[in-house]
Design an enzyme around this catalytic site. Structure first.
Site, PDB file in Angstrom:
ATOM      1  N   ASN A 121       3.432  -4.328   0.339  1.00  0.00           N
ATOM      2  CA  ASN A 121       2.836  -3.304   1.218  1.00  0.00           C
ATOM      3  C   ASN A 121       1.660  -3.858   2.017  1.00  0.00           C
ATOM      4  O   ASN A 121       0.536  -3.382   1.947  1.00  0.00           O
ATOM      5  CB  ASN A 121       2.430  -2.063   0.418  1.00  0.00           C
ATOM      6  N   ASP A 152      -1.709  -4.455 -11.662  1.00  0.00           N
ATOM      7  CA  ASP A 152      -1.715  -3.624 -10.451  1.00  0.00           C
ATOM      8  C   ASP A 152      -3.048  -3.805  -9.710  1.00  0.00           C
ATOM      9  O   ASP A 152      -3.655  -2.831  -9.267  1.00  0.00           O
ATOM     10  CB  ASP A 152      -1.441  -2.149 -10.772  1.00  0.00           C
ATOM     11  N   HIS A 208      -9.864  -2.448  -2.769  1.00  0.00           N
ATOM     12  CA  HIS A 208     -10.258  -1.627  -1.614  1.00  0.00           C
ATOM     13  C   HIS A 208     -11.736  -1.871  -1.356  1.00  0.00           C
ATOM     14  O   HIS A 208     -12.509  -2.091  -2.289  1.00  0.00           O
ATOM     15  CB  HIS A 208     -10.067  -0.132  -1.901  1.00  0.00           C
TER      16      HIS A 208
HETATM   17 ZN    ZN Z   1       2.483   1.145  -7.702  1.00  0.00          ZN
END
Ligand code: ZN
Length: 436
Positions: free
Chosen positions: A105, A316, A320
């Site tokens: 992503n 994960d 940010h």
């Molecule tokens: Zn995820």
């Protein structure tokens, strides 16, 4: 004595007196480990080596195969204000990781061979650990049309995933699983049913009700875990459920694995270190997707790890910037960084505090298990294997200090936590890349 060019380039290292734990070879003994020219070698080869030998004293340390984190967001290309391949891989090395798997992503989305080539090229120049890209399942992660899965496989992805998003159309997902099977790639899924979850931001339960925050029900995860079990059976192919969180998910996966279904799942440290009670102060560093859940869910995850239902550990890692996280709870992005705290948290919680598994199984969950799932030449200390090695002090007590992190972001809820156990040195292809 005359040496020709190749010989002068040779390098040799011996790691002395460590407790070598190599689960792939059922090996656990105090021994020396030899590395010649970037590969694990036998000790006789190092005696015959013509080059100078570097020595590392590993007394009282564990010498393990290099750890693998199969769930990392490196944010490059497109979001280099959050993280880069350079900063993200330095964070990985500092966490004890020699191989990381990055999620698609990015911007542009890694749904095409040229973006995969860009990531590999950038990693070749900037990364201090091995970076293995994944490709998207659907074009632009939109869940509407499949990405060119065959071309992604040729470009060298190790899996396909729409992580961060979840394909809602089960027929499209079925075709993705069938293509993935044809090109022999596992499929990784972020399990989230959009209709059930809606705009939920925290676990639907006591605290969401009390605080008036939109709830993200556990059933929203479990519905997609169930879907994945059905499709794995239908297509006879591996599906891996990312960052699972709930009692119901553990029950579904346990039952399916007992029947031999090709389903697996990973656990992230925050989902066992914390519960949804942590959100009472509205600190957005406790906002992640899927969310922190109730104590009964944490207990089920611990049991699932103990009995092997949940076979892989991962971070994960989701960086940010401060300006993005420092907004009201509903508006903040989901996710926290994890590469530099995950191993310490898991050793502290799983081995020392809750005594659910021993250090050997923990190492196996970070090496053999992801290597098997992704079919990697990694995760063992067999003679001839790439010399990716992590040195671990399982008893070292340390305090998390986020400002010392290598990551470009600071969004972690673990500042000031006192942990027992951590990686102290990371070696990739025989080359030292980090030491405490
Ligand atoms: Zn995820």
């Amino acid at each position: 004595m005359f040496r020709h060019a190749e010989e002068s380039k040779m390098s040799a290292t011996i790691i002395r007196n460590g407790r070598v734990i190599d689960p792939a070879n059922q090996r656990d003994e105090v021994a020396d480990l030899a590395i010649v020219d970037g590969r694990v070698s036998d000790l006789s080869a190092i005696r015959n080596s013509q080059s100078a030998i570097d020595e590392i004293d590993a007394s009282n340390l564990i010498v393990a195969p290099g750890l693998i984190d199969m769930h990392v967001h490196l944010r490059e290309p497109g979001f280099s204000h959050k993280e880069t391949i350079d900063s993200g891989t330095r964070a990985a090395a500092a966490g004890g990781f020699t191989t990381i798997v990055c999620m698609p992503n990015t911007s542009p989305v890694a749904d095409n061979p040229s973006t995969i080539a860009w990531i590999k090229d950038r990693a070749a120049k900037a990364a201090c650990v091995r970076v293995l890209p994944t490709g998207a399942i659907s074009k632009d992660l939109a869940g509407e049309e499949l990405a060119p899965i065959g071309s992604l496989a040729q470009a060298g992805v190790v899996a396909i995933t729409d992580d961060g998003r979840c394909i809602q159309n089960h027929e499209l997902m079925r075709r993705a699983v069938e293509y993935a099977r044809m090109v022999n790639l596992p499929l990784l899924d972020h399990c989230q049913d959009y209709n059930l979850v809606g705009n939920g931001v925290v676990h639907e339960g006591y605290w969401s009700t009390l605080l008036g925050l939109p709830g993200w029900p556990a059933a929203g995860e479990e519905a997609m875990v169930m879907r994945n079990i059905l499709l794995s059976e239908l297509c006879d192919h591996q599906i891996h459920c990312q960052h699972v969180t709930s009692v119901g998910t553990v029950r579904l996966i346990r039952e399916a694995r007992a029947r031999g279904v090709k389903i697996s799942a990973e656990v992230c440290p925050h989902h066992i270190a914390l519960t949804d009670a942590a959100i009472q102060n509205f600190d957005t560093n406790y906002k992640m997707n899927p969310p922190l859940r109730a104590q009964t869910d944490v207990d089920a995850l611990l049991e699932g790890i103990a009995d092997g239902t949940l076979s892989i550990l991962a971070s994960d890692h989701a960086p940010h910037a401060d300006f993005e996280k420092e907004v009201e709870f509903d508006a903040a992005p989901f996710g926290i960084i994890g590469l530099e705290t995950e191993f310490g948290l898991f050793v502290d919680l799983l081995v020392h505090k809750h005594r659910k598994i021993d250090i050997t199984r923990l190492i196996e969950m970070y090496t053999v298990e992801p290597a098997k799932l992704l079919k990697l030449e990694a995760g063992s200390l067999s003679a001839g294997a790439p010399a990716d090695v992590t040195l671990i002090d399982p008893e070292l007590e340390w305090t998390v200090k986020i400002n010392n992190f290598q990551s470009a972001s600071r969004n972690s809820p673990f500042e000031g936590w006192k942990l027992k156990g951590r990686a102290v040195r990371t070696i990739v292809g025989g080359k030292p890349v980090w030491a405490l």
